[in-house]
Design an enzyme around this catalytic site. Sequence first.
Site, PDB file in Angstrom:
ATOM      1  N   GLY A  83     -43.717   1.249  12.944  1.00  0.00           N
ATOM      2  CA  GLY A  83     -44.888   1.703  12.617  1.00  0.00           C
ATOM      3  C   GLY A  83     -46.064   2.365  13.327  1.00  0.00           C
ATOM      4  O   GLY A  83     -46.923   2.812  12.879  1.00  0.00           O
ATOM      5  N   CYS A 105     -38.690  30.216   0.268  1.00  0.00           N
ATOM      6  CA  CYS A 105     -39.242  30.664  -0.937  1.00  0.00           C
ATOM      7  C   CYS A 105     -39.974  29.531  -1.690  1.00  0.00           C
ATOM      8  O   CYS A 105     -39.638  29.175  -2.664  1.00  0.00           O
ATOM      9  CB  CYS A 105     -38.444  31.640  -2.150  1.00  0.00           C
ATOM     10  SG  CYS A 105     -37.197  32.864  -1.106  1.00  0.00           S
ATOM     11  N   TYR A 157     -39.001  12.210  12.859  1.00  0.00           N
ATOM     12  CA  TYR A 157     -38.968  12.704  11.399  1.00  0.00           C
ATOM     13  C   TYR A 157     -39.040  14.285  11.282  1.00  0.00           C
ATOM     14  O   TYR A 157     -39.850  14.728  10.462  1.00  0.00           O
ATOM     15  CB  TYR A 157     -40.112  11.970  10.719  1.00  0.00           C
ATOM     16  CG  TYR A 157     -39.958  10.540  10.740  1.00  0.00           C
ATOM     17  CD1 TYR A 157     -39.091   9.930  10.012  1.00  0.00           C
ATOM     18  CD2 TYR A 157     -40.912   9.855  11.484  1.00  0.00           C
ATOM     19  CE1 TYR A 157     -39.148   8.601  10.244  1.00  0.00           C
ATOM     20  CE2 TYR A 157     -40.731   8.435  11.450  1.00  0.00           C
ATOM     21  CZ  TYR A 157     -39.766   7.633  10.903  1.00  0.00           C
ATOM     22  OH  TYR A 157     -39.436   6.311  11.149  1.00  0.00           O
TER      23      TYR A 157
HETATM   24  C1  PLP Z   1     -38.915   3.596   9.116  1.00  0.00           C
HETATM   25  C2  PLP Z   1     -38.700   2.175   9.600  1.00  0.00           C
HETATM   26  C3  PLP Z   1     -38.976   1.818  10.998  1.00  0.00           C
HETATM   27  C4  PLP Z   1     -39.777   2.790  11.937  1.00  0.00           C
HETATM   28  O1  PLP Z   1     -40.915   3.182  11.711  1.00  0.00           O
HETATM   29  P1  PLP Z   1     -42.012   3.943  12.533  1.00  0.00           P
HETATM   30  O2  PLP Z   1     -43.110   4.366  11.957  1.00  0.00           O
HETATM   31  O3  PLP Z   1     -40.914   5.236  12.885  1.00  0.00           O
HETATM   32  O4  PLP Z   1     -41.735   3.276  13.975  1.00  0.00           O
HETATM   33  C5  PLP Z   1     -38.776   0.601  11.330  1.00  0.00           C
HETATM   34  N1  PLP Z   1     -38.227  -0.401  10.359  1.00  0.00           N
HETATM   35  C6  PLP Z   1     -37.978   0.022   9.094  1.00  0.00           C
HETATM   36  C7  PLP Z   1     -37.467  -1.020   8.244  1.00  0.00           C
HETATM   37  C8  PLP Z   1     -38.130   1.280   8.737  1.00  0.00           C
HETATM   38  O5  PLP Z   1     -37.775   1.790   7.626  1.00  0.00           O
END
Ligand code: PLP
Length: 423
Positions: A245, A351, A379
């Site tokens: 995250g 489009c 992403y």
């Molecule tokens: C998407 C996700 C991550 C990674 O999140 P980032 O923001 O890209 O670091 C980690 N753990 C889980 C369970 C996720 O769904």
Amino acid sequence: MKALPGAPHIHWRAADLFIEGVSADALAAAHGTPLYVYSRRSMLEALAGYQRALAGRRHLVCYAMKANSTLAVLQTFARAGCGFDIVALGELERVLAAGGDAAKVVFSGVGKRPDEMRRALEVGVKCFNVESEAELATLSGMAMSMARRAPVSLRVNPDVDARTHPYISTGLKGNKFGIAHDQALAAYRMAARLPGLDVVGIDCHIGSQITEIGPYLDALDRLLDLIEALEGEGIAIPHLDLGGGLGITYTDETPPDAELLVRQLLARIDARGHGHRELLFEPGRSLVGNAGILITEVLVTKRGSEKNFCIVDAAMNDLMRPAMYGATMAIVPCALRDGEPELWDVVGPVCESGDWLGRDRALVVEPGDRLAVLSAGAYAMSMASNYNSRPRAAEVMVDGERAVLIRERENIAELFAREHLVD
Ligand SMILES: *Cc1c(COP(=O)(O)O)cnc(C)c1O
């Protein structure tokens, strides 16, 4: 050499954009556009921040590969010692194809199919991050039928506000992820009783593009409270997985660096007497986001009475973040031109009015120029689609002076190779 935001290895040499030692324009000339280009060194340096803070502890950094699941990216992290956080069977097979170790894989996700569970048990993943009591029961049954035990962690929803975009905030009560904090004790009791399961840990993941340390510390405290309650009941919780995250700099965000974040978390973990536990992190964006760019060519420029449009050959199918989240990503020319900048909406040919890459960008551009969307390592390609029957882009990995084509551009025949006409 002037580096760009968040990306020390993507920089200007005089008027030309370089990824490490390779010119963006030269890569586009060789491989065509749209083209994703990654700096390997940037990926490894981003990982090194986590590794430095965790040195000397039992730990595993599990790269959350949904951010960018291209094999050469996985190979880069596998060789650097990473495990992987996966959310689907296809991701598990990619890890294995890239030379990753199944024993370092954690299997996350709010809904896992039985065939996905079976394969993960067969190859021996490190842990299933389970998100419901129903899944505990199914997984236990599956493991029993294979005469195995499934290692499990419960994804707890700590009910903290990660203060990020609602689509990427996952740790609040009202959302589909995880087991509510106040139901976690009961779920762990169930897991501990089920014959096919081994409780091995606890996890959370509170959201994405988080730019503050506070929400992590709040989530950590809630998890440590739970661990203490569980161990008080005799349910041991060997590992603590704090998810991913951590945010990156797209334009002017100032997230903490990974090393600082992890050090602060470790200080809290030690202060509360939990320093002996194995620690897991699941970073995605913060390992790859700033390491990539998307190069696109300007097809036409259209000056209107209200807006100027710069129409490029990359579109929402190549890069969804602006259309999907309203995300702002920096856009720069691959070769700077002299002249008075004008304001442009940089848009693709698809489009849909949602098909834009950037709005009101001050640029000096002419048709035939190439632009680079920055911070496009996460992403981006992994979310690309074939909307409008557009083949997906090629990808190049740069390592110093060397550039390797790591994914060929899709061709049009492949797009409908699996389709059938009716008689
Ligand atoms: C998407 C996700 C991550 C990674 O999140 P980032 O923001 O890209 O670091 C980690 N753990 C889980 C369970 C996720 O769904």
